[in-house]
Design a protein around this motif. Structure first.
Motif, PDB file in Angstrom:
ATOM      1  N   SER A   8       0.832  -1.203   0.000  1.00 18.61           N
ATOM      2  CA  SER A   8       0.000   0.000   0.000  1.00 18.61           C
ATOM      3  C   SER A   8       0.867   1.254   0.000  1.00 18.61           C
ATOM      4  N   PRO A   9       0.709   2.105  -1.007  1.00 20.15           N
ATOM      5  CA  PRO A   9       1.479   3.351  -1.021  1.00 20.15           C
ATOM      6  C   PRO A   9       0.950   4.375  -0.009  1.00 20.15           C
ATOM      7  N   SER A  10      -0.252   4.142   0.511  1.00 19.48           N
ATOM      8  CA  SER A  10      -0.841   5.135   1.422  1.00 19.48           C
ATOM      9  C   SER A  10      -0.553   4.858   2.899  1.00 19.48           C
ATOM     10  N   LEU A  11       0.001   3.699   3.216  1.00 20.73           N
ATOM     11  CA  LEU A  11       0.310   3.399   4.618  1.00 20.73           C
ATOM     12  C   LEU A  11       1.741   3.835   4.938  1.00 20.73           C
ATOM     13  N   PRO A  12       1.906   4.650   5.967  1.00 22.23           N
ATOM     14  CA  PRO A  12       3.236   5.159   6.295  1.00 22.23           C
ATOM     15  C   PRO A  12       4.100   4.110   6.998  1.00 22.23           C
ATOM     16  N   VAL A  13       5.385   4.405   7.022  1.00 22.94           N
ATOM     17  CA  VAL A  13       6.370   3.604   7.747  1.00 22.94           C
ATOM     18  C   VAL A  13       6.964   4.514   8.809  1.00 22.94           C
ATOM     19  N   LEU A  14       7.131   3.985  10.002  1.00 20.24           N
ATOM     20  CA  LEU A  14       7.725   4.758  11.087  1.00 20.24           C
ATOM     21  C   LEU A  14       9.245   4.631  11.067  1.00 20.24           C
ATOM     22  N   GLY A 106       7.656  -1.940   2.180  1.00 21.06           N
ATOM     23  CA  GLY A 106       6.366  -1.341   2.495  1.00 21.06           C
ATOM     24  C   GLY A 106       5.540  -2.312   3.299  1.00 21.06           C
ATOM     25  N   VAL A 107       4.235  -2.025   3.393  1.00 22.33           N
ATOM     26  CA  VAL A 107       3.337  -2.895   4.150  1.00 22.33           C
ATOM     27  C   VAL A 107       2.089  -3.196   3.334  1.00 22.33           C
TER      28      VAL A 107
END
Length: 178
Positions: A8-14, A106-107
């Motif tokens: 998913s390009p819309s889920l951020p990574v911390l 990503g996730v």
């Protein structure tokens, strides 16, 4: 379908320098209870909302909680069903996807995995469902296929499950006729 295709390009990574309150806000904004953490592109672990809520102060960096990050992930070339299994077994809202060098790509969200499973099983296509319960030694795919095809139908999906309590096999067949 491979997991890398579902990132998913819309889920951020911390990142380790992110603050607890920012991390919680990102989770809230994205409607997830987990987020992946990276350090210069390398996968560090998965942080969950519950752990962040137990932080002594919401202004601390999440690096101070690094030892509590579970290391769940799938490889980019894993089938999406492996990611779905990992998500279900561990109640994860996202699954990190890494490459062979442990770089975080990503996730994949649990919702996306469910959507793919639905498409994989042809649930929206018209047709009938037949559920058989039989002894393991009585199962014959060729016999089931013959019976379906002699009635002018085709099998579009077939799944098996053996009940551990009864030892009986449950065969669920989706056919192209209602």
């Amino acid at each position: 379908m491979l997991t890398r295709e579902l990132i998913s390009p819309s889920l951020p990574v911390l990142h380790l320098h992110d603050k607890v309150f920012n991390s919680l806000q990102m989770m809230n904004d994205c409607h997830v209870s987990h987020l992946a953490v990276d350090d210069d592109g390398k996968y560090v672990g998965l942080v969950n909302e519950e752990s962040l809520m137990q932080a002594p102060d919401d202004t601390v960096e999440i690096r101070q909680m690094k030892e509590s990050f579970p290391g769940f992930f799938v490889n980019e070339n894993d089938h999406f069903l492996k990611a779905l299994q990992l998500a279900v077994e561990n109640r994860l809202s996202v699954i990190p996807v890494i490459d062979e060098n442990k770089n975080l790509l990503g996730v994949v969200s649990y919702r996306e995995l469910l959507k793919q499973a639905s498409e994989f099983m042809n649930v929206k296509d018209p047709g009938g469902l037949i559920v058989l319960e039989l002894e393991n030694n009585s199962y014959s795919f060729s016999e089931i296929s013959r019976l379906v095809e002699t009635n002018d139908a085709q099998i579009t999906q077939l799944n098996t499950y053996t009940n551990p309590q009864t030892g009986l096999m449950q065969v669920t067949i989706k056919i192209n006729k209602t």
